[in-house]
Design a protein around this motif. Structure first.
Motif, PDB file in Angstrom:
ATOM      1  N   PHE A 303      77.119  82.581   1.617  1.00 12.69           N
ATOM      2  CA  PHE A 303      77.643  81.494   2.453  1.00 12.69           C
ATOM      3  C   PHE A 303      77.511  80.122   1.787  1.00 12.69           C
ATOM      4  N   ASP A 304      76.335  79.854   1.201  1.00  9.95           N
ATOM      5  CA  ASP A 304      76.123  78.536   0.584  1.00  9.95           C
ATOM      6  C   ASP A 304      77.129  78.235  -0.521  1.00  9.95           C
ATOM      7  N   LYS A 305      77.595  79.281  -1.200  1.00  9.60           N
ATOM      8  CA  LYS A 305      78.536  79.066  -2.313  1.00  9.60           C
ATOM      9  C   LYS A 305      79.917  78.631  -1.826  1.00  9.60           C
ATOM     10  N   ILE A 306      80.287  79.030  -0.617  1.00  4.87           N
ATOM     11  CA  ILE A 306      81.653  78.734  -0.162  1.00  4.87           C
ATOM     12  C   ILE A 306      81.716  77.651   0.919  1.00  4.87           C
ATOM     13  N   LYS A 307      80.561  77.296   1.498  1.00  5.63           N
ATOM     14  CA  LYS A 307      80.604  76.512   2.746  1.00  5.63           C
ATOM     15  C   LYS A 307      81.242  75.135   2.575  1.00  5.63           C
ATOM     16  N   ALA A 308      81.128  74.526   1.398  1.00  4.95           N
ATOM     17  CA  ALA A 308      81.642  73.169   1.231  1.00  4.95           C
ATOM     18  C   ALA A 308      83.103  73.153   0.813  1.00  4.95           C
ATOM     19  N   ASN A 309      83.707  74.334   0.617  1.00  9.57           N
ATOM     20  CA  ASN A 309      85.058  74.332   0.063  1.00  9.57           C
ATOM     21  C   ASN A 309      86.131  74.125   1.127  1.00  9.57           C
ATOM     22  N   PRO A 310      86.958  73.074   0.960  1.00  3.69           N
ATOM     23  CA  PRO A 310      87.966  72.783   1.988  1.00  3.69           C
ATOM     24  C   PRO A 310      89.073  73.838   2.073  1.00  3.69           C
ATOM     25  N   ASN A 311      89.200  74.701   1.054  1.00  3.59           N
ATOM     26  CA  ASN A 311      90.233  75.748   1.092  1.00  3.59           C
ATOM     27  C   ASN A 311      89.806  76.974   1.866  1.00  3.59           C
ATOM     28  N   LEU A 312      88.525  77.028   2.231  1.00  2.00           N
ATOM     29  CA  LEU A 312      88.004  78.246   2.861  1.00  2.00           C
ATOM     30  C   LEU A 312      87.369  77.928   4.208  1.00  2.00           C
ATOM     31  N   THR A 313      87.646  78.772   5.206  1.00  2.00           N
ATOM     32  CA  THR A 313      87.062  78.592   6.534  1.00  2.00           C
ATOM     33  C   THR A 313      86.425  79.893   6.998  1.00  2.00           C
ATOM     34  N   VAL A 314      85.179  79.802   7.418  1.00  3.27           N
ATOM     35  CA  VAL A 314      84.532  80.973   8.044  1.00  3.27           C
ATOM     36  C   VAL A 314      85.022  81.024   9.486  1.00  3.27           C
ATOM     37  N   ILE A 315      85.691  82.124   9.851  1.00  3.02           N
ATOM     38  CA  ILE A 315      86.295  82.206  11.193  1.00  3.02           C
ATOM     39  C   ILE A 315      85.613  83.251  12.078  1.00  3.02           C
ATOM     40  N   GLY A 316      84.624  83.941  11.527  1.00  2.00           N
ATOM     41  CA  GLY A 316      83.950  84.935  12.350  1.00  2.00           C
ATOM     42  C   GLY A 316      83.014  85.776  11.520  1.00  2.00           C
ATOM     43  N   HIS A 317      82.631  86.913  12.066  1.00  5.84           N
ATOM     44  CA  HIS A 317      81.769  87.829  11.319  1.00  5.84           C
ATOM     45  C   HIS A 317      82.064  89.263  11.726  1.00  5.84           C
ATOM     46  N   MET A 318      81.710  90.175  10.857  1.00  6.21           N
ATOM     47  CA  MET A 318      81.925  91.582  11.154  1.00  6.21           C
ATOM     48  C   MET A 318      80.759  92.077  12.024  1.00  6.21           C
ATOM     49  N   ALA A 319      80.983  93.201  12.716  1.00 10.71           N
ATOM     50  CA  ALA A 319      79.988  93.740  13.634  1.00 10.71           C
ATOM     51  C   ALA A 319      79.987  95.260  13.496  1.00 10.71           C
ATOM     52  N   GLU A 320      79.122  95.905  14.253  1.00 12.53           N
ATOM     53  CA  GLU A 320      79.156  97.374  14.269  1.00 12.53           C
ATOM     54  C   GLU A 320      80.502  97.821  14.849  1.00 12.53           C
ATOM     55  N   GLN A 321      80.985  98.958  14.355  1.00  7.93           N
ATOM     56  CA  GLN A 321      82.290  99.445  14.821  1.00  7.93           C
ATOM     57  C   GLN A 321      82.304  99.634  16.340  1.00  7.93           C
ATOM     58  N   SER A 322      81.151 100.079  16.889  1.00  8.13           N
ATOM     59  CA  SER A 322      81.083 100.356  18.331  1.00  8.13           C
ATOM     60  C   SER A 322      81.238  99.083  19.169  1.00  8.13           C
ATOM     61  N   GLU A 323      81.022  97.921  18.546  1.00 13.17           N
ATOM     62  CA  GLU A 323      81.174  96.663  19.287  1.00 13.17           C
ATOM     63  C   GLU A 323      82.634  96.250  19.486  1.00 13.17           C
ATOM     64  N   GLY A 324      83.536  96.853  18.708  1.00 13.35           N
ATOM     65  CA  GLY A 324      84.962  96.530  18.832  1.00 13.35           C
ATOM     66  C   GLY A 324      85.343  95.238  18.131  1.00 13.35           C
ATOM     67  N   ILE A 325      86.573  94.808  18.349  1.00 13.34           N
ATOM     68  CA  ILE A 325      87.106  93.610  17.689  1.00 13.34           C
ATOM     69  C   ILE A 325      87.479  92.611  18.788  1.00 13.34           C
ATOM     70  N   HIS A 326      86.836  91.453  18.747  1.00 10.29           N
ATOM     71  CA  HIS A 326      87.048  90.485  19.835  1.00 10.29           C
ATOM     72  C   HIS A 326      87.313  89.080  19.324  1.00 10.29           C
ATOM     73  N   LEU A 327      88.056  88.359  20.140  1.00 12.53           N
ATOM     74  CA  LEU A 327      88.186  86.922  19.969  1.00 12.53           C
ATOM     75  C   LEU A 327      87.200  86.266  20.923  1.00 12.53           C
ATOM     76  N   ILE A 328      86.342  85.389  20.392  1.00 10.57           N
ATOM     77  CA  ILE A 328      85.450  84.628  21.269  1.00 10.57           C
ATOM     78  C   ILE A 328      86.174  83.325  21.566  1.00 10.57           C
ATOM     79  N   SER A 329      86.610  83.163  22.805  1.00  7.45           N
ATOM     80  CA  SER A 329      87.466  82.029  23.145  1.00  7.45           C
ATOM     81  C   SER A 329      86.659  80.730  23.212  1.00  7.45           C
ATOM     82  N   ARG A 330      87.388  79.626  23.297  1.00  5.49           N
ATOM     83  CA  ARG A 330      86.727  78.312  23.428  1.00  5.49           C
ATOM     84  C   ARG A 330      85.866  78.253  24.682  1.00  5.49           C
ATOM     85  N   MET A 331      86.253  79.040  25.703  1.00  5.21           N
ATOM     86  CA  MET A 331      85.482  79.091  26.955  1.00  5.21           C
ATOM     87  C   MET A 331      84.330  80.084  26.844  1.00  5.21           C
ATOM     88  N   ASN A 332      84.156  80.640  25.616  1.00  2.10           N
ATOM     89  CA  ASN A 332      83.073  81.592  25.354  1.00  2.10           C
ATOM     90  C   ASN A 332      83.256  82.920  26.083  1.00  2.10           C
TER      91      ASN A 332
END
Ligand code: ADP
Ligand code: MG
Length: 349
Positions: A303-332
């Motif tokens: 993370f530290d290697k990429i965090k300052a780069n304006p071309n790259l954005t961290v938009i989420g993280h991976m999870a266990e497969q059983s957790e599924g794939i979700h969007l965490i909305s602005r309303m949480n």
């Protein structure tokens, strides 16, 4: 709307197949040391000393593009980008392409020159050799197939399958622009159909129209990651929209994911155009395709290697497969992500 064939008069039959191939390919110069023999024999000869990475895409008029709002030069450029993007998504560098074209006699020599000027510009800018192809007539329309070849060290190649739970999900550039550019072009084309004297109003939308007509494959991101010493654990290019590409990564890596709505990167012009068209910007980012950005996962320790780069954005993280794939909305709230059709946007395929 765009005049592709302004000064077109030369029929393809005037040059004949061989004359046409010579005419279109005369300016290609070989730049890659791995190109041993380029156009002119029965097959090209390449000398790749690492692993060879190969990809092909087929673009069919009326299915993948509409010449009413896609100038031929741009079509040539984009056809190359679509392929290079797939090579870069393997964390490889592209070195050669082949170009195959089937077109009806509605197209003139000048029209194919336009198409080739876009192909040539792309090949020069991205430093790839055009080493062959095929040219044939078609009953109707134009179809372009490009194959790209690249190479990478075995240990550098990045598959869709390497993501682990807790890896960070990162995207290059911004998303949604290409889809919104298409919306603007389609609207202007409708105006033009009603009033052929109307000039398309595109100046206001330069960035997003360019994202649609002249996308750039992210060769620079592959180089950047190398310079930063980051090897993604998995990677894919975004041709169909963020949600379906994320699902590909998750399926192939057997993981789940959480995507944060407030982190999704949008250009200000994309946001204002969403407002104008009354579209939900999150829906556009998730389902609007053709941005040709790279979506990848990295180990948290990088993370530290990429965090300052304006071309790259961290938009989420991976999870266990059983957790599924979700969007965490602005309303949480946690909203399950489906490949397409999230929040009601129709699949146009
Ligand atoms: P063949 O009949 O053996 O397939 P062609 O006459 O079709 O040979 O092609 C001659 C050469 O021109 C080959 O090197 C081929 O790869 C190249 N070529 C043919 N069409 C194209 C094209 N549209 N773009 C680039 N190279 C082409
Ligand atoms: Mg041939």
């Amino acid at each position: 709307m765009f005049q592709n064939t302004k000064d077109s008069k030369t029929k393809l039959s005037e040059l004949g197949e061989f004359g046409l191939i010579d005419h279109l390919t005369q300016f290609f110069k070989v730049k890659q040391i791995s190109t041993v023999k380029s156009i002119g024999d029965d097959a090209a000869v390449l000398n790749h000393d690492k692993f060879t990475v190969v990809t092909t895409d087929l673009l069919v008029e009326g299915v993948h593009f509409d010449l009413a709002y896609m100038p031929l030069k741009h079509l040539g450029y984009k056809a190359v980008m679509v392929n290079l993007s797939d090579i870069y998504a393997m964390n490889a560098q592209a070195e050669q392409i082949t170009v195959s074209i089937a077109c009806s006699n509605r197209f003139t020599v000048e029209a194919l020159e336009e198409l080739y000027s876009g192909i040539t510009a792309a090949a020069e800018l991205y430093n790839v050799d055009v080493v062959g192809g095929d040219t044939t007539s078609a009953v109707k329309g134009i179809t372009i197939s490009i194959t790209a070849l690249g190479q990478a060290k075995k240990e550098d190649i990045t598959y869709r399958s390497g993501a682990k739970p807790n890896d960070l999900l990162v995207v290059s550039g911004d998303l949604g622009g290409a889809f919104l550019g298409l919306k603007v072009l389609q609207r202007e084309n409708e105006v033009f159909k009603v009033n052929p004297n109307a000039q398309p109003e595109l100046e206001k939308y330069t960035y997003i129209v360019e994202r649609q007509l002249k996308p750039e494959a992210r060769k620079d991101i592959v180089e950047l990651l190398k310079a930063l010493g980051v090897k993604p654990t998995s990677m894919i290019d975004i041709s169909d929209g963020l949600s379906s590409e994320l699902m590909h990564l998750c399926k192939n890596s057997k993981v789940g994911a959480n995507l944060f709505e407030d982190k999704l990167p949008l250009d200000p012009m994309s946001i204002s155009t969403c407002e104008e068209f009354e579209l939900d910007s999150t829906t556009v980012v998730l389902n609007g395709g053709e941005d040709y950005e790279l979506l990848f996962t990295i180990d948290q320790s990088d993370f530290d290697k990429i965090k300052a780069n304006p071309n790259l954005t961290v938009i989420g993280h991976m999870a266990e497969q059983s957790e599924g794939i979700h969007l965490i909305s602005r309303m949480n709230t946690k909203i399950p992500i489906k490949a397409r059709g999230w929040n009601g946007m129709e699949d146009e395929d």
